[in-house]
Design a protein around this motif. Structure first.
Motif, PDB file in Angstrom:
ATOM      1  N   VAL A   1      -0.325   5.649  12.277  1.00  0.00           N
ATOM      2  CA  VAL A   1      -1.441   4.856  11.743  1.00  0.00           C
ATOM      3  C   VAL A   1      -2.486   4.631  12.832  1.00  0.00           C
TER       4      VAL A   1
ATOM      5  N   ALA B   1      -6.294   5.885  12.624  1.00  0.00           N
ATOM      6  CA  ALA B   1      -7.381   4.909  12.797  1.00  0.00           C
ATOM      7  C   ALA B   1      -8.356   5.389  13.865  1.00  0.00           C
TER       8      ALA B   1
ATOM      9  N   LEU C   1     -11.844   3.546  13.169  1.00  0.00           N
ATOM     10  CA  LEU C   1     -11.679   2.218  12.578  1.00  0.00           C
ATOM     11  C   LEU C   1     -10.847   1.373  13.527  1.00  0.00           C
ATOM     12  N   GLU C   2     -11.364   0.230  13.917  1.00  0.00           N
ATOM     13  CA  GLU C   2     -10.592  -0.681  14.745  1.00  0.00           C
ATOM     14  C   GLU C   2      -9.505  -1.340  13.888  1.00  0.00           C
ATOM     15  N   VAL C   3      -8.261  -1.213  14.299  1.00  0.00           N
ATOM     16  CA  VAL C   3      -7.166  -1.868  13.588  1.00  0.00           C
ATOM     17  C   VAL C   3      -6.402  -2.710  14.609  1.00  0.00           C
TER      18      VAL C   3
ATOM     19  N   ARG D   1      -1.595  -5.335  12.760  1.00  0.00           N
ATOM     20  CA  ARG D   1      -1.839  -4.805  11.408  1.00  0.00           C
ATOM     21  C   ARG D   1      -1.266  -3.394  11.240  1.00  0.00           C
TER      22      ARG D   1
ATOM     23  N   LEU E   1       0.147  -1.941   7.683  1.00  0.00           N
ATOM     24  CA  LEU E   1      -0.707  -0.877   7.139  1.00  0.00           C
ATOM     25  C   LEU E   1       0.118   0.390   6.882  1.00  0.00           C
TER      26      LEU E   1
ATOM     27  N   GLU F   1       1.832  -0.083   3.594  1.00  0.00           N
ATOM     28  CA  GLU F   1       0.894   0.097   2.469  1.00  0.00           C
ATOM     29  C   GLU F   1       0.616   1.577   2.230  1.00  0.00           C
ATOM     30  N   LEU F   2       0.333   2.286   3.325  1.00  0.00           N
ATOM     31  CA  LEU F   2      -0.007   3.708   3.183  1.00  0.00           C
ATOM     32  C   LEU F   2       1.203   4.489   2.677  1.00  0.00           C
TER      33      LEU F   2
ATOM     34  N   GLU G   1     -15.853   1.950  16.393  1.00  0.00           N
ATOM     35  CA  GLU G   1     -14.631   1.377  15.823  1.00  0.00           C
ATOM     36  C   GLU G   1     -14.819  -0.076  15.392  1.00  0.00           C
ATOM     37  N   LYS G   2     -15.545  -0.825  16.199  1.00  0.00           N
ATOM     38  CA  LYS G   2     -15.780  -2.231  15.840  1.00  0.00           C
ATOM     39  C   LYS G   2     -16.728  -2.332  14.650  1.00  0.00           C
TER      40      LYS G   2
ATOM     41  N   ARG H   1     -17.212  -0.194  12.247  1.00  0.00           N
ATOM     42  CA  ARG H   1     -16.566   0.248  11.006  1.00  0.00           C
ATOM     43  C   ARG H   1     -15.375  -0.641  10.641  1.00  0.00           C
ATOM     44  N   GLY H   2     -14.634  -1.072  11.658  1.00  0.00           N
ATOM     45  CA  GLY H   2     -13.467  -1.929  11.403  1.00  0.00           C
ATOM     46  C   GLY H   2     -13.879  -3.270  10.814  1.00  0.00           C
TER      47      GLY H   2
ATOM     48  N   MET I   1      -8.501   5.656   5.604  1.00  0.00           N
ATOM     49  CA  MET I   1      -7.281   6.037   6.332  1.00  0.00           C
ATOM     50  C   MET I   1      -6.507   7.122   5.564  1.00  0.00           C
ATOM     51  N   ILE I   2      -6.320   6.917   4.255  1.00  0.00           N
ATOM     52  CA  ILE I   2      -5.624   7.922   3.430  1.00  0.00           C
ATOM     53  C   ILE I   2      -6.368   9.257   3.497  1.00  0.00           C
TER      54      ILE I   2
END
Lengths: 95, 490
Positions: free
Chosen positions: A8, A12, A17-19, A23, A27, A30-31, B347-348, B350-351, B363-364
């Protein structure tokens, strides 16, 4: 197939995407719920079937190679979060 | 004059033509109704000044004898359509106060025909959702409530603002978009008519992209005829969208009263799913009887790959979305959240800018397109999509259109399904197949269930044969005699 917190984190990063660390595991759960459901597709016989990217059975149209738009620099820049002297301003991309 | 918003779109055109009222009066009646309906959260933005100026311009044109097909008709616009000079959010925070300097082709077509913009309608963020609970601006509330209850219900999604506004008479019609059912399912939940035309019928130019091979614009209205009138204006070839079809746009409204004598209507056996409420089974059977009475023959057909449509969709749509939404990087438009370097800034931005469901789908999508999984997931899903399209082709060898329920349930309570993505995705079980195959579909409000909530029937037609959908839809509308309205509590 299923994903773990490490995968994950990798996805990310690929998706920019910051995760938050805490989380990652939820996550992954969920995925995995979604991926498990999607795996039903393995039951389908797709031998010899061409993948369908578009429902339209027509070739991509082409047009004459000439300029039809442009000279709208200020319009294009108007929505940017930061601009300077007719340019987008962004963080340094090359070290 | 306070009841002008209760007219149908066709009725308002007649009233305007016979000078019973002006476009300004008609528009003002709607602005008043909108101002009184904040609790529904259907509009993200009401463009009062623009609306009145457009109405005045329309009245002036009419006085000169220059009358367009939608002259003076006040409409709501889903906030996925870019509108020149008017904030467009796609239901997301990441776009900030993005104000386009251009107009989507579909909305431009409406203004060309004389329509008036009332404002921008709430929606699930980037059109991802089936309940409108994924909007960054809060959920839309369905004007319908169960008998004797005060609990708030979802209007469906992603075009929940469009459906709620039409049902609550906050516009005469609304634009909407449908990627997996986002027009038809909310129409079913709100007792309205929703049409997803053939893929390519309406230009996608200027509509914020979700899944480009599936996205299609269409109308939500209170009658079949109104949907036909609105769709005609929305449709047409556009050189700016290479997937827009070069096909003539027929007079859809003329098709609404066409005879059905001798027509064959297919009923797909795979749509009889486990756990479907008895009331929906009964409505479906009633629909068949109504069409038999019109001279149709009901034939059993098989769409064997139906159960694989949603899983295939939840690979293809997120894959396309992850690619389309790569553009929200905080550099050229929208909101930027600064980080230590470029990657961290991306990242920040978009996150923090994307909501939970959008992040989940990105993510999927990223996963199924990533090295090592592309063939196993993405290519396989595209092959299953071909199988599904083939199913329809075979079914249409023995029938002219298909009759199905629109959704597997009536509107549910806000919050009831929010934490189970797969349960939420199952809302689109009957609608998503038409997107995968690119076919037109219409949802007709047909009855109220025991709790007093609307249920819809869906008609799916052959590619570019919206006219048959309107003909069958018109007959169903007349037979059902559905004229229930939500009781005003807001």
């Amino acid at each position: 197939m299923s994903v773990d917190a490490k995968t994950v984190s990798k996805i990310a990063r690929l998706a920019r995407l910051e995760v938050a660390e805490e989380r990652l595991a939820p996550l992954a759960d969920e995925l995995n719920g979604i991926l498990h459901w999607i795996e039903e597709l393995n039951e389908v016989d797709v031998e010899g079937v061409a993948p369908m990217a578009s429902v339209e059975d027509v070739p991509t149209p082409t047009r004459e190679d000439k300029v039809t738009d442009g000279n709208i620099r200020d319009d294009v820049l108007a929505s940017a979060p930061r601009t300077e002297e007719g340019f987008f301003v962004m963080p340094k991309a090359v070290e | 004059m306070s009841t002008l918003n209760e007219l149908t779109l066709a009725g308002a055109l007649k009233g305007l033509a016979s000078k019973d009222f002006s476009a300004r009066e008609l528009t003002q009646a709607h602005l008043d109704a909108i101002a009184d309906a904040d609790q529904l959260n259907a509009y993200l933005l009401t463009t009062t000044e623009t609306a009145l100026a457009m109405a005045d311009a329309s009245d002036a044109r009419r006085a000169m004898g220059d009358v367009g097909a939608l002259e003076g008709i006040p409409l709501g616009i889903k906030d996925l359509f870019c509108t020149n000079g008017t904030r467009t959010t796609a239901g997301s925070k990441i776009l900030g106060d993005f104000t386009p300097h251009y107009e989507s082709t579909v909305s431009a077509n409406l203004w060309r025909d004389g329509a008036v913009m009332l404002g921008k309608l709430n929606m699930d963020e980037f059109a991802m959702g089936s309940s409108n609970e994924n909007s960054a601006f809060g959920p839309v509330v369905n004007p319908w409530r169960a008998n004797g209850e005060t609990q708030q219900l979802v209007p469906g999604g992603s075009s929940g603002g469009s459906a709620s506004a039409v049902a609550a008479q906050l516009c005469l019609g609304a634009t909407a978009t449908d990627t997996g059912g986002s027009i038809r399912q909310p129409a079913s939940f709100t007792g309205t008519v929703g049409v997803k035309p053939t893929y390519g019928r309406c230009s996608r130019w200027g509509i914020v992209a979700f899944a480009s091979s599936l996205d299609q614009a269409g109308p939500i209205t209170r009658t079949v005829e109104d949907a036909a009138i609105l769709l005609r204006s929305m449709s047409g070839h556009d050189p700016k969208d290479s997937t827009s079809l070069k096909a003539d746009v027929p007079d859809f409204a003329a098709a609404c009263t066409r005879s059905l004598k001798g027509m064959r209507i297919g009923v797909p056996k795979e749509y009889r799913v486990d756990g479907m409420p008895g009331e929906i089974e009964k409505l479906w059977a009633d629909g068949m009887d109504w069409l038999r009475a019109e001279g149709c023959e009901i034939v059993d057909v098989s769409l064997p790959h139906t159960k694989y449509a949603l899983p295939a969709y939840y690979i293809i749509a997120p894959a396309e979305a992850s690619s389309n939404l790569a553009r929200y990087d905080g550099m050229r438009y929208g909101v930027r959240v600064d980080g230590a370097d470029l990657t961290e800034t991306y990242e920040k931005t978009r996150g923090q800018g994307f909501g939970e469901e959008v992040r989940r789908r990105i993510m999927i999508g990223t996963y199924v397109l990533s090295a090592g999984f592309y063939d196993a997931y993405y290519i396989r899903a595209q092959k299953v999509r071909a199988r599904i399209a083939e199913d329809f082709k075979k079914a249409f060898e023995t029938c002219d259109a298909l009759l199905t329920p629109t959704a597997p349930s009536a509107a549910f309570k806000i919050g009831a399904r929010y934490n189970d993505p797969v349960q939420m995705y199952l809302n689109d079980i009957f609608t998503v197949t038409a997107n995968l195959a690119g076919l037109p579909g219409i949802s007709i409000p047909a009855t109220l269930d025991n709790a007093g909530l609307p249920l819809g029937l869906q008609v799916i037609g052959k590619a570019l044969d919206e006219e048959t959908c309107f003909a069958v839809g018109g007959a169903l509308e007349r037979a059902a005699g559905f004229n229930a309205k939500p009781n005003k509590w807001w």
